[in-house]
Enzyme design. Sequence first.
Site: not given
Length: 380
Positions: A327, A361
């Site tokens: 991210k 995740r």
Amino acid sequence: MKLYRLGTVTDKKAALKALGVESGGIEIMVKKMELLYFYIKELKTPAANILKQDALSIGAELAVPGGVILCEQPTYDCILIGTRKHMEILSRKELAQPFGLKTVAQELQKFLSPKIFPLQIMGIINANEDSFYAGSRFVAEDAIVRIEKMIEEGADIIDIGAVSSRPGSETVSESVELERIKPICDLIIRNRLDERVTFSVDSYTPSVVEYALRSGFTIVNDITGADNREIVKLVLEHDAKLCIMHMQGSPKTMQKNPHYEDVTAEVSTFFEERIEKCEAMGMKREDIILDVGIGFGKTLEHNLTLIRNMEHFTHFGCEVLVGASRKSMIDKIIPAPTEARLPGTLAIHLKAVEEGANIVRCHDVAEHRQAMAVWEVLRQ
């Protein structure tokens, strides 16, 4: 003479055993070797004064503002400081005290004995062409090949979605989302892959969720945090688990100046409300997974604060998921394109697991499996 600092709980127990301390004594002493800190918001002033005295009487401490003793305000924020042993004593002692201290004692007990869940790695498959990381995009047969690879690499769960939730992304129609994910669901059933790994559907669209659950999926990853009661009903009907994620705003607007007075407290309040809603509909806490939503309506500082305070969310008695894979928060710390953010991803995820997250995740299953295996040995 030599002096050295003891590290993990395992190190401390080993050192005490080497000294010849009896087993019962080891357990007592280890609790005195771990210092804990709890921030208490809006504690009633009489309660603050009582807790201060009780803490001092056993060798702990309550940090309070100067006006507490004079009762200048009705409530104060405080910081409780002490060993695990001190906290155990106070969690029992304050049960009999007035002014809300019983609630403080009950909350302390939750933090002192969190439910332990196994560490699991969740691989990511995106059945759409606009997810932020190109390496996660697969369709139909290609997706099945990638799923097989993830299983070989050690994935415990595979999360499949068909709509991008990156900042600024647009919603797509229900029919388009179903059209994207349906072929993958059908191939999972045909190849009996649901017998080899747990599947999670990343969706908040009832028809898509229902199709996935009928195809052997057993987790619903809902970025709207159980906002739609229909999703909760489907989870209950299919005896599945629900991942509740926190998001401020929507994917289209969430990164437009996100603001919190206290991000940890506000996300915690959100989870309290959504867990209560799910339990009222019949769900059990062991079937609820919490995701603080890294990057979903948060600045870099908000994300860092949540990762550092991940342990706070374990007191709900639910599994805790972290998802920071590749991210943009990594790019904000040290400039790097999406393709070059694996090292930063591993650093964030290892810190989150150290602080209590048990589901990771990620896009890179093999690398995470190796990192987590090494980390688990080091923490013993």
